[in-house]
Structure formats: structure tokens, C-alpha cells
Design an enzyme around this catalytic site. Structure first.
Site, PDB file in Angstrom:
ATOM      1  N   ARG A  76       0.847  -1.190   0.000  1.00 20.70           N
ATOM      2  CA  ARG A  76       0.000   0.000   0.000  1.00 20.70           C
ATOM      3  C   ARG A  76       0.884   1.242   0.000  1.00 20.70           C
ATOM      4  NH1 ARG A  76      -4.317  -0.722   4.766  1.00 20.70           N
ATOM      5  NH2 ARG A  76      -2.394  -1.130   5.921  1.00 20.70           N
ATOM      6  N   ASP A  93       2.151   5.076  -0.258  1.00 19.64           N
ATOM      7  CA  ASP A  93       1.602   6.301   0.314  1.00 19.64           C
ATOM      8  C   ASP A  93       1.338   7.355  -0.749  1.00 19.64           C
ATOM      9  OD1 ASP A  93       1.697   5.282   2.903  1.00 19.64           O
ATOM     10  OD2 ASP A  93       3.693   6.079   3.297  1.00 19.64           O
ATOM     11  N   ARG A 119      11.578   5.697   3.755  1.00 15.49           N
ATOM     12  CA  ARG A 119      11.771   7.142   3.680  1.00 15.49           C
ATOM     13  C   ARG A 119      12.571   7.678   4.865  1.00 15.49           C
ATOM     14  NH1 ARG A 119       5.870   9.302   2.957  1.00 15.49           N
ATOM     15  NH2 ARG A 119       6.931  11.275   3.398  1.00 15.49           N
TER      16      ARG A 119
END
Length: 259
Positions: free
Chosen positions: A63, A65, A211
Site C-alpha cells: 500500500r 503512500d 523514507r
């Protein structure tokens, strides 16, 4: 019939993969009546549904972002329209999709195949544009860092992430995972001209883990941390110990291996 999909998409215009309802706090362009805010899942499901003639649910391995891109997302969906050749479904759906989403491949799979549980390894890429001037043609596809980055230091930092570690310091709080232990099998830095690419491969990742790893590694490249600070951050097991979170636009889901 269950079909496995290989997908590519530019996540700039979408609020991530996961379908989301329209809430009063949404500030973007109002979607059509009955639709949620723009997501890859809802857009893809609507296009496939028009081709097969009934609503479908598309399940993805990862999933992604808001603003994150994919070169090799894996997904599956079910249909009772077994008289339509798979390649025809792919081509017809691509014709109905916007130009920033593409079904790269399609194949029938056993009914027990599940895109989530079948994923055995994933690789992410993160693109940094390291030059004094930004690249006006890729502002939504890379992270512009104008300061000179110490690439050897970044490579030394990246090596510390390889292996099995508790990545609690590199996960967004409220990640809703029972365990924060993950295994990273590869973490590399490649620089060519102004383009710096960080690649991270593993069996699975926590919320914002990639990230945060990238953001922390860039701070090593800026001299704010030492490569030897990474083991200390991992040992701390608190988000406050690690560096910043890199923005989403430079992140790509490169590929997913499935069993």
C-alpha cells in the site's frame, strides 16, 4: 478466475494506493458523486470493472503512500468473465485508465494466490537530484538536495542497515505492527552526475521505514550524522533517535517477488 497484475504508476496525483472515502477535511478537487478521493486502487478497480462488466476489488502487495510511485506493484482481482482473454482485459483496461497508471502484465493464477501473503521480497528505489539547481522536469519524481552530499559516507551508513534489526527508530509512530524487527537484504547507493539513487531490498517494511532510512542517510551525507551513528540509532528503538523522513516524491516501488 483470479488474475495477477503487474502495475506501474506515477503517484503524483493520487492519495496513495488504498481506497479512501471522501471526508470533510479533503481540500482537493471534489471527486464524482459516489467516489472517494483519488487513489490508485479506486481508479484501477473502476477501469477493470468497466471492462469485465461488474465491480471488482483489486488487492495489492504493497500500500504505497500519497505521492509514491511504482514500477512493479503486484496485485490481484477476481472476475467471472472467463471468456475474455487476459491480454484483451489488459489492453482494454489500459485504454480506460489515465496515462499515469499502466497494467504492464496480467496472468491467471490459482484461486488461493494472494498478492499480500505471496510477497516474499520487495525492492524500493529512492531518487535524489543533487545539484545546485532543481530539475524542472522531475520535481514530482525526485528529491532535490542542492547541498553537496558525501557519497562515501552515505554508502558506509547504508551498509549498517543490512541484516536483521529492530527498526523501531525508523518507523512512523502508530505503525500498528506487533513486531518492528525486519530484515534488509540489500541497501546501496549509486551516484551518476546529479542523480543519486538509493536502493533498499527486504522481505517487508514498516510504515515510512524506507523514507526514514533515506532521510537519515542523506543527513549523513550532509555531515549531520556519522555513519557510525546508525547502529546507535537502531539500538535506541525510538523514532526520535533517527533522522528526518524523506519526502514521498522520490520513492518508487521497483519490484516485488512472489511465491
Amino acid at each position: 478466475m483470479r488474475y495477477k497484475l503487474l502495475l506501474a504508476y506515477r503517484g503524483t496525483r493520487y492519495h496513495g494506493w488504498q481506497q479512501q472515502a471522501l471526508l470533510p477535511t479533503y481540500k482537493g478537487t471534489p471527486p464524482p458523486p459516489g467516489c472517494g478521493i483519488p487513489t490508485v486502487q479506486e481508479t484501477l478497480a473502476a477501469a477493470i470493472g468497466m471492462v469485465v462488466g461488474h465491480p471488482v476489488t483489486v488487492v495489492a502487495s504493497s500500500r504505497t503512500d500519497t505521492g509514491v510511485h511504482a514500477k512493479g506493484q503486484i496485485a490481484h482481482f477476481d472476475t467471472d468473465q472467463i471468456n475474455i482473454p487476459a491480454e484483451n482485459i489488459r489492453r482494454a483496461t489500459n485504454h480506460k485508465l489515465p496515462d499515469d497508471i499502466l497494467i504492464r502484465g496480467i496472468e491467471p493464477v490459482p484461486a488461493e494466490f494472494n498478492a499480500i501473503t505471496a510477497a516474499t521480497s520487495k525492492r524500493y528505489q529512492y531518487f535524489i537530484w543533487n545539484a545546485l539547481d532543481r530539475n524542472p522536469f522531475a520535481t514530482d519524481l525526485s528529491w532535490h538536495r542542492w547541498q553537496t552530499l558525501d557519497i562515501p559516507a552515505m554508502k558506509a551508513a547504508a551498509a549498517h542497515f543490512v541484516g536483521q534489526h529492530d527498526f523501531a527508530s525508523f518507523a512512523r509512530p502508530r505503525h500498528d505492527r506487533f513486531s518492528t524487527v525486519r530484515t534488509v537484504t540489500s541497501c546501496s547507493i549509486h551516484a551518476r552526475g546529479p542523480q543519486v539513487v538509493m536502493g533498499i531490498e527486504g522481505a517487508g517494511f514498516l510504515w515510512n521505514m524506507v523514507r526514514i532510512i533515506v532521510g537519515t542517510t542523506v543527513e549523513v551525507g550532509l555531515g549531520r550524522f556519522s555513519p557510525d551513528d546508525i547502529p546507535k540509532m537502531l539500538a535506541a528503538k525510538t523514532r526520535k533517535a533517527a533522522g528526518s523522513t524523506a519526502p514521498p516524491q522520490g520513492l518508487y516501488l521497483q519490484w516485488i517477488k512472489t511465491s
